[in-house]
Write a protein that holds these residues in place. Structure first.
Motif, short mmCIF file in Angstrom:
data_model
loop_
_atom_site.label_atom_id
_atom_site.label_comp_id
_atom_site.label_asym_id
_atom_site.label_seq_id
_atom_site.Cartn_x
_atom_site.Cartn_y
_atom_site.Cartn_z
N ASN A 190 0.82 -1.22 0.00
CA ASN A 190 0.00 0.00 0.00
C ASN A 190 0.85 1.26 0.00
OD1 ASN A 190 -2.84 -0.58 -0.22
ND2 ASN A 190 -2.65 -1.64 1.75
N ASP A 191 1.90 1.28 0.81
CA ASP A 191 2.80 2.45 0.82
C ASP A 191 3.50 2.61 -0.52
OD1 ASP A 191 2.14 3.09 3.44
OD2 ASP A 191 3.86 2.01 4.28
N ASN A 192 3.93 1.50 -1.11
CA ASN A 192 4.59 1.56 -2.41
C ASN A 192 3.61 2.00 -3.51
OD1 ASN A 192 7.01 0.73 -1.27
ND2 ASN A 192 6.62 -1.42 -1.68
N PHE A 193 2.37 1.55 -3.42
CA PHE A 193 1.35 1.96 -4.39
C PHE A 193 1.07 3.45 -4.24
CE2 PHE A 193 -3.21 2.09 -5.82
CZ PHE A 193 -2.97 1.82 -7.16
N ASP A 194 0.97 3.94 -3.00
CA ASP A 194 0.79 5.37 -2.77
C ASP A 194 1.92 6.17 -3.40
OD1 ASP A 194 -1.60 5.07 -1.39
OD2 ASP A 194 -0.63 5.11 0.59
N ASN A 195 3.15 5.67 -3.27
CA ASN A 195 4.31 6.33 -3.86
C ASN A 195 4.19 6.35 -5.39
OD1 ASN A 195 6.88 7.61 -3.73
ND2 ASN A 195 7.82 5.67 -4.32
N MET A 196 3.74 5.24 -5.96
CA MET A 196 3.53 5.18 -7.41
C MET A 196 2.49 6.22 -7.85
SD MET A 196 2.21 1.92 -9.61
CE MET A 196 0.82 2.32 -10.63
N LEU A 197 1.41 6.34 -7.10
CA LEU A 197 0.37 7.32 -7.43
C LEU A 197 0.91 8.74 -7.34
CD1 LEU A 197 -2.73 5.80 -5.59
CD2 LEU A 197 -2.08 5.54 -8.00
N HIS A 198 1.69 9.01 -6.30
CA HIS A 198 2.27 10.35 -6.11
C HIS A 198 3.18 10.70 -7.29
CE1 HIS A 198 3.87 13.82 -4.05
NE2 HIS A 198 5.09 13.37 -4.29
N LYS A 199 4.02 9.77 -7.69
CA LYS A 199 4.90 10.01 -8.84
C LYS A 199 4.09 10.16 -10.12
CE LYS A 199 9.00 7.68 -7.06
NZ LYS A 199 9.90 6.53 -7.23
N GLY A 200 3.06 9.35 -10.26
CA GLY A 200 2.22 9.42 -11.45
C GLY A 200 1.49 10.74 -11.57
N ALA A 201 1.07 11.32 -10.44
CA ALA A 201 0.37 12.60 -10.46
C ALA A 201 1.25 13.70 -11.04
CB ALA A 201 -0.08 12.96 -9.04
N LYS A 202 2.54 13.64 -10.77
CA LYS A 202 3.47 14.65 -11.29
C LYS A 202 3.54 14.64 -12.80
CE LYS A 202 6.58 14.45 -7.32
NZ LYS A 202 7.95 14.14 -6.88
N HIS A 203 3.22 13.49 -13.41
CA HIS A 203 3.34 13.34 -14.85
C HIS A 203 1.99 13.21 -15.56
CE1 HIS A 203 7.65 12.88 -14.35
NE2 HIS A 203 7.40 12.02 -13.38
N GLY A 204 0.90 13.44 -14.80
CA GLY A 204 -0.42 13.37 -15.40
C GLY A 204 -0.99 11.97 -15.54
N TRP A 205 -0.36 10.99 -14.87
CA TRP A 205 -0.83 9.61 -14.97
C TRP A 205 -1.78 9.25 -13.83
CZ3 TRP A 205 -0.29 7.15 -19.35
CH2 TRP A 205 0.73 7.53 -20.21
N TYR A 206 -1.93 10.13 -12.87
CA TYR A 206 -2.86 9.89 -11.77
C TYR A 206 -3.62 11.17 -11.49
CZ TYR A 206 -4.75 8.88 -7.14
OH TYR A 206 -5.61 8.70 -6.08
N ASP A 207 -4.95 11.09 -11.49
CA ASP A 207 -5.82 12.23 -11.20
C ASP A 207 -6.27 12.11 -9.74
OD1 ASP A 207 -7.94 14.01 -10.87
OD2 ASP A 207 -8.67 13.71 -12.91
#
Length: 114
Positions: free
Chosen positions: A76-93
């Motif tokens: 879950n923590d690693n997934f949250d990190n993935m989402l955070h990184k994705g948001a910076k690049h427009g891959w997570y809303d």
């Protein structure tokens, strides 16, 4: 990690959940946008992007549900990190809670694995 949508058996599954370095959607056994959209909606898993044929929006909450019981305690923590990184690049809303995923339409010759 990727979402596998199998149009023959009406299934939406999470494959390779421990691989948090990549994310896409693979669609097997057909090329039917309407059916894909129905499968996603029925499972609260996401939606097609009407302005972009190459991408689908996937609900992050549904990814978490599909990973439950299949991943380790730090997932879950690693997934949250993935989402955070994705948001910076427009891959997570963050507003909708959805991940933007590239679509791969699998041919009959492609081998499916979990």
């Amino acid at each position: 990690m990727y979402i596998l949508i199998d149009l023959d058996i009406d299934a939406v599954q999470l494959a390779e959940p421990d691989d948090l370095h990549r994310f896409h959607v693979a669609i097997a056994n057909g090329h039917d946008d309407t059916k894909v959209d129905e499968e996603l909606a029925e499972r609260n898993a996401g939606r097609l992007d009407p302005e972009d044929d190459d991408h689908i929006w996937i609900a992050a909450a549904r990814v978490r549900e599909l990973a439950t019981g299949r991943v380790g305690p730090s997932w879950n923590d690693n997934f949250d990190n993935m989402l955070h990184k994705g948001a910076k690049h427009g891959w997570y809303d963050e507003t909708s809670g959805e991940l933007k995923a590239h679509v791969e339409w699998l041919s009959d010759e492609d081998e499916l694995s979990d």
